[in-house]
Scaffold this active site. Structure first.
Site, PDB file in Angstrom:
ATOM      1  N   LYS A  63       0.828  -1.224   0.000  1.00  0.00           N
ATOM      2  CA  LYS A  63       0.000   0.000   0.000  1.00  0.00           C
ATOM      3  C   LYS A  63       0.849   1.254   0.000  1.00  0.00           C
ATOM      4  O   LYS A  63       0.618   2.173  -0.776  1.00  0.00           O
ATOM      5  CB  LYS A  63      -0.864   0.093   1.283  1.00  0.00           C
ATOM      6  CG  LYS A  63      -1.909  -0.931   1.466  1.00  0.00           C
ATOM      7  CD  LYS A  63      -2.778  -0.592   2.677  1.00  0.00           C
ATOM      8  CE  LYS A  63      -2.058  -0.431   3.999  1.00  0.00           C
ATOM      9  NZ  LYS A  63      -1.509  -1.680   4.575  1.00  0.00           N
TER      10      LYS A  63
ATOM     11  N   ARG B 103      11.474  -6.157   4.945  1.00  0.00           N
ATOM     12  CA  ARG B 103      11.395  -4.745   5.340  1.00  0.00           C
ATOM     13  C   ARG B 103      11.968  -4.557   6.742  1.00  0.00           C
ATOM     14  O   ARG B 103      12.657  -3.582   7.023  1.00  0.00           O
ATOM     15  CB  ARG B 103       9.937  -4.277   5.280  1.00  0.00           C
ATOM     16  CG  ARG B 103       9.767  -2.811   5.615  1.00  0.00           C
ATOM     17  CD  ARG B 103       8.359  -2.331   5.356  1.00  0.00           C
ATOM     18  NE  ARG B 103       7.401  -3.008   6.216  1.00  0.00           N
ATOM     19  CZ  ARG B 103       6.077  -2.898   6.101  1.00  0.00           C
ATOM     20  NH1 ARG B 103       5.572  -2.138   5.145  1.00  0.00           N
ATOM     21  NH2 ARG B 103       5.270  -3.528   6.911  1.00  0.00           N
TER      22      ARG B 103
ATOM     23  N   ARG C 258      12.149  -1.657  11.164  1.00  0.00           N
ATOM     24  CA  ARG C 258      10.869  -1.375  11.818  1.00  0.00           C
ATOM     25  C   ARG C 258      10.628  -2.343  12.961  1.00  0.00           C
ATOM     26  O   ARG C 258      10.728  -3.548  12.791  1.00  0.00           O
ATOM     27  CB  ARG C 258       9.738  -1.481  10.793  1.00  0.00           C
ATOM     28  CG  ARG C 258       9.269  -0.137  10.302  1.00  0.00           C
ATOM     29  CD  ARG C 258       8.194  -0.295   9.263  1.00  0.00           C
ATOM     30  NE  ARG C 258       6.922  -0.746   9.820  1.00  0.00           N
ATOM     31  CZ  ARG C 258       5.763  -0.590   9.198  1.00  0.00           C
ATOM     32  NH1 ARG C 258       5.728   0.013   8.026  1.00  0.00           N
ATOM     33  NH2 ARG C 258       4.656  -1.009   9.744  1.00  0.00           N
TER      34      ARG C 258
ATOM     35  N   ARG D 135      -0.167  -8.654  13.622  1.00  0.00           N
ATOM     36  CA  ARG D 135      -0.735  -7.622  12.734  1.00  0.00           C
ATOM     37  C   ARG D 135      -1.641  -8.245  11.679  1.00  0.00           C
ATOM     38  O   ARG D 135      -2.646  -7.657  11.289  1.00  0.00           O
ATOM     39  CB  ARG D 135       0.392  -6.802  12.087  1.00  0.00           C
ATOM     40  CG  ARG D 135       1.010  -5.825  13.088  1.00  0.00           C
ATOM     41  CD  ARG D 135       2.361  -5.358  12.638  1.00  0.00           C
ATOM     42  NE  ARG D 135       2.297  -4.542  11.440  1.00  0.00           N
ATOM     43  CZ  ARG D 135       3.279  -4.470  10.542  1.00  0.00           C
ATOM     44  NH1 ARG D 135       4.381  -5.177  10.695  1.00  0.00           N
ATOM     45  NH2 ARG D 135       3.148  -3.689   9.509  1.00  0.00           N
TER      46      ARG D 135
HETATM   47  P1  AMP Z   1       1.121   0.789   8.826  1.00  0.00           P
HETATM   48  O1  AMP Z   1       2.350   1.570   8.568  1.00  0.00           O
HETATM   49  O2  AMP Z   1      -0.069   1.289   8.070  1.00  0.00           O
HETATM   50  O3  AMP Z   1       1.320  -0.700   8.668  1.00  0.00           O
HETATM   51  O4  AMP Z   1       0.748   1.019  10.375  1.00  0.00           O
HETATM   52  C1  AMP Z   1       1.655   0.640  11.399  1.00  0.00           C
HETATM   53  C2  AMP Z   1       0.974   0.696  12.754  1.00  0.00           C
HETATM   54  O5  AMP Z   1       0.472   2.028  13.008  1.00  0.00           O
HETATM   55  C3  AMP Z   1      -0.252  -0.196  12.914  1.00  0.00           C
HETATM   56  O6  AMP Z   1       0.110  -1.528  13.250  1.00  0.00           O
HETATM   57  C4  AMP Z   1      -0.983   0.520  14.052  1.00  0.00           C
HETATM   58  O7  AMP Z   1      -0.352   0.297  15.278  1.00  0.00           O
HETATM   59  C5  AMP Z   1      -0.768   1.978  13.691  1.00  0.00           C
HETATM   60  N1  AMP Z   1      -1.835   2.498  12.793  1.00  0.00           N
HETATM   61  C6  AMP Z   1      -1.689   2.943  11.518  1.00  0.00           C
HETATM   62  N2  AMP Z   1      -2.853   3.346  11.011  1.00  0.00           N
HETATM   63  C7  AMP Z   1      -3.775   3.149  11.989  1.00  0.00           C
HETATM   64  C8  AMP Z   1      -5.183   3.363  12.080  1.00  0.00           C
HETATM   65  N3  AMP Z   1      -5.888   3.859  11.046  1.00  0.00           N
HETATM   66  N4  AMP Z   1      -5.801   3.048  13.244  1.00  0.00           N
HETATM   67  C9  AMP Z   1      -5.117   2.557  14.288  1.00  0.00           C
HETATM   68  N5  AMP Z   1      -3.802   2.326  14.265  1.00  0.00           N
HETATM   69  C10 AMP Z   1      -3.123   2.612  13.129  1.00  0.00           C
END
Ligand code: AMP
Length: 188
Positions: free
Chosen positions: A14, A128, A134, A145
């Protein structure tokens, strides 16, 4: 005018795709994950509240993410459109976004679901984790996740499909091929 929500499990590409499309269409790429990671790094009040959730692979509480999105979508650069990456992440966030956009008469939103098999997702996240360091790209957290995605985020696929806003794209192809497929289905 493009207003696009990119849905997909962690590791589906994404972020990478959203960045490429946003650059080619000159619209902002809004990633809640990036905004939260930056806040954690800067030790802002938001970051301090979000950190433990993010590191455990849990969703950060809706209240925090909704406030952050309300503020972000108030910025003038969003007048030309946007690509959302990582928001909404559950049904409460999706209805929050609906209401927010309705109030602003911004009802035309497209939603793309990037489809990638689990074994490919896990492999990509491991890569990654090694490359970017990360904290949430480690074995246990990756597995968690994916569970959180299945339980809380995947229901958004039928939510948007029922509203006829959803298109699925095969995310298990070379990067450029996914970008091309996205450009073909999105009305920019
Ligand atoms: P991502 O980079 O989109 O994979 O997000 C990494 C982490 O950020 C997730 O595992 C959540 O802990 C937090 N996070 C990102 N977007 C959201 C959201 N819309 N709602 C809640 N937590 C979020």
């Amino acid at each position: 005018m493009t207003r696009l929500i990119l849905l997909g499990p962690p590791g589906s590409g994404k972020g990478t795709q959203a960045k490429a499309l946003a650059a080619s269409w000159h619209i902002p790429h809004i990633s809640t994950g990036d905004i939260l990671r930056q806040a954690v790094q800067d030790r802002t009040p938001l970051g301090l509240q979000a950190q433990s959730y993010q590191e455990r692979g849990e969703l950060v509480p809706d209240r925090l993410v909704m406030d952050l999105m309300r503020e972000r979508l108030d910025q003038p650069d969003t007048n030309s459109g946007w690509i959302l990456d990582g928001f909404p992440r559950n049904l409460a966030q999706a209805s929050f976004l609906d209401e927010l956009l309705q109030k602003r008469d911004q009802n035309s939103v497209e939603v793309i679901s990037l489809e990638v098999p689990d074994e490919v997702l896990i492999e990509r996240m491991h890569e990654r984790g090694k490359k970017e360091g990360r904290k949430d790209d480690t074995d246990d957290v990756i597995r968690h996740r994916l569970e959180v995605y299945r339980e809380q985020t995947a229901p958004l696929i039928s939510y948007y499909r029922e509203r006829q806003q959803l298109t699925s794209v095969n995310g298990n192809q070379p990067l450029w091929a996914v970008t091309a497929a996205l450009q073909e289905v999105i009305h920019s």
